[in-house]
Motif scaffolding. Structure first.
Motif, mmCIF file in Angstrom:
data_model
loop_
_atom_site.group_PDB
_atom_site.id
_atom_site.type_symbol
_atom_site.label_atom_id
_atom_site.label_comp_id
_atom_site.label_asym_id
_atom_site.label_seq_id
_atom_site.Cartn_x
_atom_site.Cartn_y
_atom_site.Cartn_z
ATOM 1 N N ARG A 352 -9.114 -15.127 68.682
ATOM 2 C CA ARG A 352 -7.934 -15.661 69.691
ATOM 3 C C ARG A 352 -8.703 -16.132 70.057
ATOM 4 N N PRO A 355 -7.790 -19.543 67.810
ATOM 5 C CA PRO A 355 -6.734 -19.713 66.712
ATOM 6 C C PRO A 355 -6.764 -20.275 65.290
ATOM 7 N N LEU A 358 -9.069 -18.770 62.374
ATOM 8 C CA LEU A 358 -8.106 -17.564 61.973
ATOM 9 C C LEU A 358 -7.299 -17.943 61.233
ATOM 10 N N ARG A 359 -6.527 -18.933 61.585
ATOM 11 C CA ARG A 359 -5.781 -19.817 60.495
ATOM 12 C C ARG A 359 -6.454 -19.976 58.782
ATOM 13 N N ALA A 408 -7.682 -8.489 62.899
ATOM 14 C CA ALA A 408 -7.357 -9.638 62.886
ATOM 15 C C ALA A 408 -5.905 -8.961 62.865
ATOM 16 N N GLN A 409 -5.049 -9.180 62.181
ATOM 17 C CA GLN A 409 -3.948 -8.352 61.791
ATOM 18 C C GLN A 409 -3.571 -7.726 63.585
ATOM 19 N N SER A 412 -3.595 -9.895 66.526
ATOM 20 C CA SER A 412 -2.345 -10.584 66.340
ATOM 21 C C SER A 412 -0.678 -9.746 67.213
ATOM 22 N N ARG A 416 2.534 -10.638 73.080
ATOM 23 C CA ARG A 416 2.170 -11.915 73.700
ATOM 24 C C ARG A 416 2.818 -11.940 75.761
ATOM 25 N N THR A 437 -7.299 -7.725 75.394
ATOM 26 C CA THR A 437 -7.648 -7.945 73.850
ATOM 27 C C THR A 437 -7.957 -6.894 73.510
ATOM 28 N N SER A 441 -7.541 -3.559 71.311
ATOM 29 C CA SER A 441 -7.491 -3.544 69.906
ATOM 30 C C SER A 441 -8.233 -2.029 69.661
#
Lengths: 523, 256
Positions: A352, A355, A358-359, A408-409, A412, A416, A437, A441
């Protein structure tokens, strides 16, 4: 422009990774050449090219057939469960057992009682059934309840609603179920080839190549198995991508989904359903043996197992061996699970903050999802030897990646606006993590735990069977050699029961915690 | 007395949730004469939507009865006497505008082809000519709502139920849709039953406004709306219109 860039970054990362691999492999830097360079693996594949077609064909045949049968059953069962909600409760025990059972534990049983290709098909089908059944139930019951009302208002019944609304809107969900089921089918077939003997199939090939000092071949088999599973995954990923476009709901459905039989059924009938849920798996076990008419010496009914374990002359020795094996297997399963989950959680949370990471990492994590873990174990043996650390690493690697993907999903999906709320009051990145977060989660952490508990047990047992010679996995393998049928059935039953109990424990804790936090479970 | 339209007679409905029971409707009696336009208004949770769901046979009543065109609800819906538009368009996202409008015909097992001119006429009536083959995802919120209205009218219903059909729209679009709904309804000559939160919407559209109060959900008072039809958009700024709105608001907030 943006689209091409999205592809470019992961591709570049993968290219860099492959390049490092090649250099390290060529220079024999890791474990005396246990990790060959990519070019070496490819050369190995070319040299063995005459072996592959038959092995691959056998595995494809079994996993393809199992895929079709398992998914058909899954979809039909899913529709049935939605049309008759009570049945979902009655079949709950059986469904969890099918989800949680370590395929390696029942592979020997299947090859004892069935012949030819059947054990492989059955194991591949079992790997597909649960995923597709769940996807079907979720897809059908999450369909727009307002649209269902519309059909009902004009006098349409449950069946018409199923046909006109639910099935079509569940299609994307079912397709994504098939996507996950495809690699499962390959894994199931390979595991059955492993535990069942036989000459052809990638599992048999792998088993035959284990003793030889040819890392290139083991890696080659691993690559081929992963490619098959990955291709199957890709085909269905593409199909579901195409379908999702048209059936995504245009607006949010805000009505609370009806819980099956919540409060509407009497305590007696719900008690009955609970009892049936526990009994049904054993009934299936018993019926399986009765219907196949296998000699009683080879096949043990639930009663037969109890007799063997408590009342036979060999009972005492059997109990001692079993308890010793449990003591070896359980601690390492727990440790591996906790390590894998913690790594995944830490990495998903910190992604987080970064970012970009993560990508770059997500595609790698997704590829490992399709990697048949049985093909992974020999490779880890090459790298790590046959000690306890091997078991630990196998367990961590089979739990870490799926847990990471879920977490992670999930993270995300935290809205926001919620995060920006904290930011708007000047929260630091760490504060935002702590306040928003991490708590948000929690449902995904539990979902990940539920998913990985059975995988951890499976990973440990595979490592024990193939490499370390300890614990339940080894006991199963040994009993096969001694033709100790009572022990084979006992270990198989016990590992299924253990997996179910662990799973159920997680579910109970999950419900308690999430209820207190005012959250609902994530699928 | 056979009167047609909709009659609620002493309808009671209780829901039991986790340890709590909610009395959604207590002794609800109301009759909507054939061809009239009734708006039903009240605070959240006063049972307005429940009344409509009971009338449509989606929920059974604990006590009392509802008659639609002198028939049992399930009987009436299966005979195709009713049309319905929900709070949210509730369109099937994979069907085009035309196919969405045809859904009730399919459920009632009618030959869809025979109704092609009707469907086309309705799509034009709600101002969606040229969008027949568009998917709901390609339409704006107001357009989707108009598809839902066209769908509600496709069976040529004798009774038209609407549950906050414009709840998701902004004020400007909402008034525009109110005006259009009046035109469409007058053309259809159906008995209309509108569940709404909007006082001005109720006053503009209805012949009679049934005001409900919550806990337990029951009918508080029925207010007649005397304005001439067809009502024009200018009515929204008429002092008499505002006076009536204030009166409805007073009953609502006074909790009489």
């Amino acid at each position: 422009m943006a689209g091409s860039k999205q592809w470019a970054v992961p591709l570049r990362n993968i290219a860099i990774l492959l390049l490092i691999w090649e250099v390290v492999g060529r220079l024999d830097l890791i474990a005396d050449g246990a990790l060959p360079g990519i070019s070496e693996i490819l050369i190995g594949l070319w040299n063995d090219r005459s072996d592959y077609p038959l092995h691959v064909w056998e595995t494809l045949k079994a996993s393809g057939l199992g895929f079709v049968i398992g998914n058909l059953l899954g979809v039909v069962a899913g529709v049935f469960f939605v049309l008759i909600p009570m049945s979902l409760r009655v079949f709950r025990g059986l469904n969890i057992a099918i989800f949680a059972l370590p395929p390696i534990a029942i592979a020997p049983i299947l090859s004892l009682t069935l012949s030819g290709l059947t054990p492989r098909v059955v194991l591949a089908a079992l790997g597909c059934y649960f995923v597709t059944m769940t996807a079907t139930v979720i897809g059908l019951s999450q369909s727009d309840s307002r649209a269902a009302d519309l059909i009902r208002v004009y006098g349409g019944g449950n069946w018409l609603i199923m046909r006109m609304v639910q099935f079509r809107s569940a299609l994307p969900s079912i397709l994504s179920g098939l996507r996950v089921a495809a690699p499962n089918a390959v894994l199931g077939a390979i595991l059955a080839e492993f535990g069942g003997g036989g000459r052809w199939g990638l599992g048999a090939y792998l088993l035959g190549s284990l003793g030889r000092a040819e890392p290139e071949r083991l890696w080659g088999i691993g690559v081929v198995a992963t490619l098959i599973a990955g291709l199957a995954y890709g085909v269905f990923a593409l199909m579901s991508h195409r379908f999702v476009g048209a059936s995504r709901a245009v607006t949010m459905n805000m009505s609370v989904p009806e819980k099956a039989g919540d409060g509407s059924s009497s305590p007696v009938s719900s008690l009955l359903a609970g009892a049936m849920a526990v009994l049904l798996p054993f009934l299936f076990w018993w019926a399986f043996i009765r219907l196949l008419e296998v000699p009683a010496m080879i096949s043990k009914t639930p009663i037969g197992v109890v007799e063997y374990l408590f009342f036979s002359p060999a009972a005492q020795s059997a109990q001692e061996r079993l308890i010793a094996a449990l003591w070896e297997t359980l601690p390492i399963t727990g440790v591996g699970l906790v390590c894998g989950l913690s790594f995944a959680f830490a990495l998903a949370i910190s992604s987080r903050l970064f970012p970009g990471f993560l990508r770059a990492f997500m595609p790698v994590a997704l590829v490992t999802q399709t990697m048949p873990l049985v093909a992974l174990t020999p490779l880890l043996v090459l790298l790590l030897g046959r000690g306890t650390s091997l078991t630990l690493w196998v367990t961590i690697s089979v739990t870490f990646f799926p847990a990471f993907v879920i977490l992670a999903q999930g993270i995300s999906m935290v809205p926001r606006a919620t995060r920006e709320l904290a930011m708007a009051y000047g929260a630091s990145a760490w504060q935002e993590l702590r306040i928003i977060t991490v708590p948000a989660s929690m449902p995904y952490l539990f979902a990940a735990t539920r998913l990985t508990v059975p995988r951890a047990l499976l990973g440990v047992m595979i490592a024990e069977w193939l490499a370390t010679g300890k614990g339940l996995g080894n006991l199963l393998n040994q009993s096969r050699g001694y033709m100790d049928y009572g022990m084979i059935w006992t270990v198989a039953a016990l590992s299924v029961i253990l997996a179910v109990v662990f799973y159920q424990l997680v579910v109970v804790v999950e419900r308690r915690v999430l209820q207190r936090m005012g959250m609902s479970t994530a699928e | 007395m056979p009167a047609g339209g909709i009659t609620f007679h002493g309808v009671c409905k209780t829901f039991s949730g986790r340890g709590k029971t909610i009395e959604a409707l207590r002794d609800f009696t109301l009759s909507c004469p054939s061809g009239s336009f009734t708006a039903i208004i009240g605070p959240s949770g006063c049972g307005k939507s429940t009344a409509m769901r009971v009338a449509l046979g989606l929920e059974g009543a604990d006590k009392g009865a509802v008659l639609i065109e002198d028939r049992e609800p399930l009987d009436a819906t299966r005979a195709g006497l009713t049309g319905v538009a929900f709070q949210d368009a509730a369109l099937l996202p994979w069907r085009s505008v035309r196919e969405n409008v045809e859904v009730p015909l399919e459920v009632l097992k009618k030959k869809v082809r025979d109704f092609a001119p009707d469907v086309q006429h309705l799509i034009e009536l709600v101002g969606l000519k040229g969008y027949e083959n568009a998917l709901p995802g390609e339409l704006s919120g107001g357009m989707r709502q108009r598809v839902a209205i066209a769908r509600a009218l496709v069976t040529r219903p004798r009774v038209l139920f609407m549950d906050e059909p414009f709840g998701a729209l902004d004020q400007i679009l909402r008034r525009q849709m109110n005006f259009e709904l009046q035109r469409i309804w007058q053309e259809s000559q159906a008995t209309a039953f509108l569940v709404t939160h909007g006082i001005d919407e109720a006053v503009f559209l209805a012949d009679r406004i049934a005001v409900m109060s919550a806990n337990p959900g029951r009918l508080a008072v029925v207010i007649d709306v005397p304005f001439e039809r067809p009502r024009k958009p200018e009515l929204f700024s008429d002092p008499a219109f505002h006076a009536l709105c204030d009166k409805v608001a007073e009953v609502l907030h006074g909790g009489q």
